[in-house]
Design an enzyme around this catalytic site. Structure first.
Site, mmCIF file in Angstrom:
data_model
loop_
_atom_site.group_PDB
_atom_site.id
_atom_site.type_symbol
_atom_site.label_atom_id
_atom_site.label_comp_id
_atom_site.label_asym_id
_atom_site.label_seq_id
_atom_site.Cartn_x
_atom_site.Cartn_y
_atom_site.Cartn_z
ATOM 1 N N GLU A 134 -4.343 7.255 7.107
ATOM 2 C CA GLU A 134 -5.381 6.673 6.265
ATOM 3 C C GLU A 134 -5.908 5.387 6.904
ATOM 4 O O GLU A 134 -7.110 5.156 6.983
ATOM 5 C CB GLU A 134 -4.816 6.378 4.870
ATOM 6 C CG GLU A 134 -5.838 5.754 3.925
ATOM 7 C CD GLU A 134 -5.215 5.238 2.642
ATOM 8 O OE1 GLU A 134 -4.057 5.575 2.348
ATOM 9 O OE2 GLU A 134 -5.901 4.482 1.933
ATOM 10 N N GLU A 183 2.454 1.679 -3.290
ATOM 11 C CA GLU A 183 1.487 2.232 -4.253
ATOM 12 C C GLU A 183 1.463 3.756 -4.165
ATOM 13 O O GLU A 183 1.456 4.468 -5.171
ATOM 14 C CB GLU A 183 0.099 1.638 -3.975
ATOM 15 C CG GLU A 183 -1.039 2.261 -4.757
ATOM 16 C CD GLU A 183 -2.260 2.529 -3.876
ATOM 17 O OE1 GLU A 183 -2.670 3.701 -3.786
ATOM 18 O OE2 GLU A 183 -2.805 1.569 -3.289
ATOM 19 N N HIS A 184 1.475 4.274 -2.941
ATOM 20 C CA HIS A 184 1.507 5.731 -2.762
ATOM 21 C C HIS A 184 2.808 6.324 -3.298
ATOM 22 O O HIS A 184 2.805 7.329 -3.987
ATOM 23 C CB HIS A 184 1.382 6.085 -1.277
ATOM 24 C CG HIS A 184 -0.025 6.076 -0.766
ATOM 25 N ND1 HIS A 184 -0.623 7.182 -0.223
ATOM 26 C CD2 HIS A 184 -0.949 5.106 -0.720
ATOM 27 C CE1 HIS A 184 -1.862 6.898 0.142
ATOM 28 N NE2 HIS A 184 -2.087 5.632 -0.139
ATOM 29 N N HIS A 193 0.826 -1.201 0.000
ATOM 30 C CA HIS A 193 0.000 0.000 0.000
ATOM 31 C C HIS A 193 0.872 1.267 0.000
ATOM 32 O O HIS A 193 0.644 2.198 -0.775
ATOM 33 C CB HIS A 193 -0.908 -0.058 1.239
ATOM 34 C CG HIS A 193 -1.837 1.105 1.377
ATOM 35 N ND1 HIS A 193 -2.527 1.374 2.516
ATOM 36 C CD2 HIS A 193 -2.184 2.082 0.505
ATOM 37 C CE1 HIS A 193 -3.259 2.453 2.359
ATOM 38 N NE2 HIS A 193 -3.068 2.909 1.136
HETATM 39 ZN ZN LIG Z 1 -3.902 4.681 0.364
#
Ligand SMILES: [Zn+2]
Length: 1034
Positions: free
Chosen positions: A230, A132-133, A129
């Site tokens: 998040e 991905e950012h 994750h």
């Molecule tokens: Zn995210």
């Protein structure tokens, strides 16, 4: 961001919250802005392959690529026509690296491109994750800070995103403009294959220790980071916690045993080196899959990918990322977890959940997976299904929970059925009923009419057209493709249905035999229970503190100095002027042309105003009925959302609810009701409320469709108070789900509610206020009284005097459809015409907070500006985009750590600011207040900034519309195509001077009518910090 999909299914972490992702608590209220701005978030509702939607048929005979031939380093391996969806599938493989490229050639302007990787984490640090950012934070050819966010404003993409699932990461976008397509393609490819993965970006996006006061090296250290926040926000939603635990516990032995998005307490274990290593291994071209869809030339794509990226690599064996089947258990298991106490949810003793999950087949067995999906529908969906009868109708819970359904996104698929809002004492009852239901279904089998109605619904969904077909196809295929499944054959849905029909014909016990395998003789069965814990939040804080303590206690002076310096460096880089000139951008000539829609015509049929749209619909007729309900009393209006929710579930005097459901499902796509709130878009002085009924059916079923509508409108029946009571209680359980995941929308509704009486009513019908109202109402009234009030609504509303209709059908079928419509309208009664509209009054400024037991805030401020048809509206809309991209995102997201922030103006004239999963509240409200200062003091509005903001608006204006929805803006809001075209060209022609002019007129002085709203935890110094009075709603 995590969306509220069933967790065993796609659980994407969306990076883009610029486009408000609307999920009202109340499915039955809509407004004009849904049409305007949220159209493109809707494809995120992942349909099953069988629910994919098809375009209008165009024959195509020649293949563009041939099997066995080589094209730019790619060997074409397989070519197939799929008549169900009128497409040609090309599978190509890169010779050097083995990268698979799947191209769907189809006559559709909304082209899609995506790069997918199989990413299988073995811890819960959120590695895939955070990667991905980071991939979106700058790359070799585009060394720009946050090129992804910057491109959002330099493109007319109909979709741009990146998602991390439990075992894959994908980077998709779609656009109708070829220049845009090529621009984005270059940026996406460079982002995944050559990202910079800079250390400072890791600190910003992942996690970091930082001095609480940036410029004071003596101040205490805290943990910050975008993904860190998040995920804290994501796990504020109890249904997500439940789904995540279900996945981790039913498939515990391999990658699914971990949290791919990241467990906040584990995230700080991740190092920058781990991340770089993970990228090297998992983002290798041999572990990548490339998807392309639409009508643009594929050879350009092939050449670019080969030349710039793949030819630089050699093939590696990618079996390291393969996921084995889960070894089956010899004994069922039971796991109990605790959850946050939801102060907006059910009573404490009822806030429990339970589910049983059984592991089923290997997902790559596509026919079996398809049949199990159908079987699951038969067992779960609607009043004719076995579990609905046994679990829902006895009414001891708040209905099915969010995890219920067939999950086919993991290597082993699973069937899940669960309940929400029940007492701990009922857990045993649930277990008993589960076994009894299976036994009973095994013994009695399934009614063929019920099975047929489910299959009909599947077939109808094949014909229904969506403007986001390419995205839906990608999302539906990703998991299967990721496990090397046959994604091409999986598109042959008609064949799969036919195969199933044959089996059912030949073997009366076909489904029972499946149940025997998967339910009776299956010990891989998990029972998951969840109960609220009043100390949940406290315990989390304690654990976070301990982790921080552990991280900081061992730090020597040198390390502390480094942390201090990094904080300053990051701050400086966030505040530096962005070097966006390196990014491509469209020009005005690329976007000048307005979309072309079929013309509408208006006729009066049987005294009813009828809007007609002749459009290729692929043998489907779409029908909408709008009833003006402004004549209802205020008490009645407040019940309309509930009315919309239950009216199609109670049956009629002709057919009981089971029979009616079966008929509706076998002839139509369902008959749905929703409340519409329409402000006058010319002067914003009045509003109308209406109730809309929508349905569609295959042309051959149109007579039946009208008969069913007629039956429901004339003969609706609410007599069964037990059933009504159950539906009402389930409704209340469902409306409080999703507040934490869509908190910014609720905060905006809450802020707008303080601006005008109309918005106040809107919040009462769909905001947090609605939940409170409904809970109180049901406590104070008995079911018989509620029944009488609902009945009175139906009797007053369902008549043709206050009604308009719209029909979208193909040229050849339209005359027949209109004949049937005429007969239908002839049967409806006439009543006195009611009020056309109500007056809007503006309110004095005020502030309110909805207290929530969550670790993040959602902040909003709203003020009244001007409505849609006012000449300043397009200017303010462009300004809202500019303020979002150039001011709020850099300050509220990048510097202050909120996951999202933005501004928007809606058609009713309300201008709003919002933040999403925000560690701050008053600091953010302060940033909203300083908008004028920012706009005024810095000359940041140059031609490029203005143009980018216009593109942002254009993305909303030009988003594709499904044939069944063409003309809906006129039907609901009386915004004609001419008005729209005028609005669009006015928007494109706005100058910098005009922008400055509206800034002075709307932002310099404090508005006379504004409201502020926070959703979040208690803050004792709220009034002190804001110097304002706050109403606190607990
Ligand atoms: Zn995210």
């Amino acid at each position: 961001m995590l969306s509220r999909l069933k967790f065993l299914r796609l659980a994407p972490h969306r990076t883009n919250v610029l486009r408000a992702q609307r999920r009202t608590n109340c499915k039955s209220v809509s407004s004009f802005d849904d049409m305007l701005s949220d159209a493109k978030t809707k494809e995120a509702n992942v349909a099953s392959p069988a629910q994919l939607e098809v375009p209008h048929l165009i024959q195509q005979h020649e293949y563009k690529f041939n099997e066995g031939k080589l094209y730019h380093g790619f060997q074409c391996e397989r070519v197939e026509r799929i008549p169900d969806f009128d497409l040609t599938s090309y599978t190509l493989r890169h010779e050097g690296t083995g990268t698979e490229l799947w191209h769907i050639d189809r006559n559709d302007a909304n082209n899609v491109f995506s790069i997918n990787f199989r990413t299988t984490p073995f811890d819960s640090t959120g590695l895939p994750h955070i990667l991905e950012h980071l991939a979106l934070c700058g790359s070799k050819n585009y060394p720009v800070r946050d090129p992804f966010f910057k491109m959002l404003n330099r493109s007319v993409a109909t979709f741009m995103n990146a998602m991390t699932g439990p075992d894959y990461t994908l980077y998709p976008f779609s656009t109708m403009n070829e220049v845009d397509f090529r621009n984005l393609q270059r940026i996406y490819l460079d982002a995944v294959f050559s990202p910079n993965l800079a250390y400072l970006d890791f600190l910003q996006e992942g996690w970091r220790l930082e001095n609480k006061e940036l410029h004071n090296r003596k101040s205490e250290l805290v943990i910050k980071g975008v993904v860190y926040n998040e995920m804290k926000g994501a796990f504020s939603e109890n249904s997500l916690v439940f789904g995540q635990n279900l996945l981790n516990n039913i498939l515990p032995d391999h990658t699914y045993g971990h949290v791919s998005g990241g467990n906040p307490l584990e995230i700080p274990k991740l190092t920058h080196t781990d991340l770089i290593e993970f990228h090297r291994k998992y983002y290798h071209p041999s572990n990548a899959r490339v998807y392309s869809y639409g009508s643009f030339d594929l050879t350009k794509t092939l050449s670019l990918i080969d030349k710039e990226y793949l030819s630089l690599h050699t093939r590696v064996d990618n079996s390291y990322s393969r996921i084995p089947l889960q070894p089956r258990w010899s004994q069922p298991r039971h796991v109990h977890i605790s959850s946050r106490l939801d102060n907006m949810g059910a009573a404490f003793d009822r806030q429990n959940q339970i589910a049983i999950a059984v592991l089923m087949c290997d997902m790559t067995n596509i026919q079996e997976t398809f049949e199990l999906k159908v079987l699951s529908e038969i067992l779960i969906r609607g009043p004719n299904s076995a579990f609905y009868k046994s679990l829902i109708e006895p009414n001891f819970s708040g209905g099915y929970n969010q995890s219920t359904g067939y999950s086919s996104d993991t290597k082993d698929t699973a069937f899940v059925v669960g309940l929400q809002d029940l007492r701990v004492e009922e857990f045993k009852k649930f277990n008993d009923i589960f076994s009894q239901t299976i036994c009973k279904a095994m013994k009695e089998g399934f009614e063929s009419q019920h099975v047929e109605s489910i299959l009909h619904n599947l077939e109808l969904s094949l014909k229904h057209q969506s403007p986001h077909f390419g995205n839906a196809l990608l999302f539906n295929s990703t998991a299967l493709w990721n496990h090397d499944g046959d994604v091409v054959s999986n598109l042959r849905v008609s064949d799969m249905i036919a195969g199933l029909r044959t089996c059912l014909r030949q073997n009366k016990n076909y489904f029972q035999e499946k149940m025997n395998t998967y339910f009776v003789n299956n010990s891989h069965k998990l029972t998951l229970t969840m109960s609220p814990d009043e100390l949940y939040e406290e315990n989390f804080k304690q654990a976070e503190l301990e982790m921080l303590e552990q991280k900081t206690s061992a730090l020597d002076n040198e390390k502390l100095e480094k942390i201090y310096q990094n904080g300053l460096k990051l701050d400086a880089s966030q505040k530096a002027a962005p070097n966006t000139e390196l990014l491509p951008c469209l020009t005005l000539s690329d976007v000048k042309k307005s979309p072309n829609w079929p013309k509408l015509s208006i006729q009066t049929i049987e005294e009813v105003q009828t809007q007609i749209c002749k459009v290729p619909t692929n043998e489907i007729t779409y029908f909408k009925c709008l009833f003006n309900i402004t004549g209802l009393s205020e008490d009645e209006v407040k019940l309309v959302p509930l009315f919309c929710n239950i009216i199609n579930d109670m049956g009629t005097t002709q057919h009981d609810f089971r029979e009616f459901d079966k008929l509706v499902l076998s002839k139509t796509a369902g008959i749905d009701f929703k409340l519409n709130f329409v402000e006058n878009v010319e002067d914003a002085k009045s509003y109308r409320l209406s109730l809309m009924m929508t349905t569609h059916a295959l042309d051959k079923n149109v007579p039946d469709m009208f008969l069913l509508c007629q039956d429901l409108l004339r003969n609706f029946k609410l007599e069964d108070t037990d059933r009504l009571k159950m539906l009402i209680e389930n409704y209340i359980s469902n409306i409080s789900i999703g507040i934490a995941s869509s908190g910014h929308l609720y905060a905006m509704l809450g802020a707008a509610a303080l601006v005008s009486n109309a918005s106040k009513l809107k919040s009462l019908l769909s905001g947090v206020d609605h939940i409170d109202f409904m809970k109180n109402f049901v406590q104070k009234n008995n079911t018989a009284d509620i029944r009488d009030q609902l009945k009175s609504i139906g009797t007053k509303v369902f008549n043709k005097s206050n009604m308009r209709v719209a029909i979208n059908s193909s040229e050849s079928y339209l005359p027949t459809a209109l004949e049937h419509l005429k007969n239908f309208l002839g049967t409806l009664s006439t009543l006195e015409k009611t009020n056309e509209s109500s007056e809007i009054t503006l309110l004095h400024p005020s502030c309110q907070q909805y207290l929530m037991n969550i670790p993040v805030n959602y902040c909003a401020k709203a003020f009244f500006a001007v409505p849609y048809l006012h000449k300043d509206h397009p200017t303010l809309r462009v300004l809202a985009k500019l303020v979002s991209a150039k001011y709020l995102l850099p300050v509220v997201r990048e510097q202050n750590g909120a996951y999202g922030a933005g501004a928007k103006i809606s058609s009713d004239g309300i201008f709003s600011f919002y933040s999403y999963r925000d560690p701050h509240s008053t600091k953010t409200l302060d940033a909203f207040e300083k908008t004028y200062e920012w706009l005024h003091s810095e000359s940041k509005i140059d031609q490029q900034a203005l143009f980018e903001a216009k593109l942002g608006v254009l993305q909303q204006l030009d988003s594709p519309i499904a044939p069944g929805n063409i003309g809906i803006d006129y039907f609901l809001y009386e915004v004609s195509q001419e008005m729209f075209v005028k609005y669009r060209s006015r928007m494109l022609s706005i100058t910098i001077d005009e922008l400055h002019d509206v800034i002075e007129r709307y932002f310099k002085e404090k508005s006379k009518n504004y409201g502020k709203c926070i959703l979040g935890p208690a803050n004792e110094s709220l009034e002190l910090e804001t110097s304002q009075k706050w109403k606190i709603i607990a």
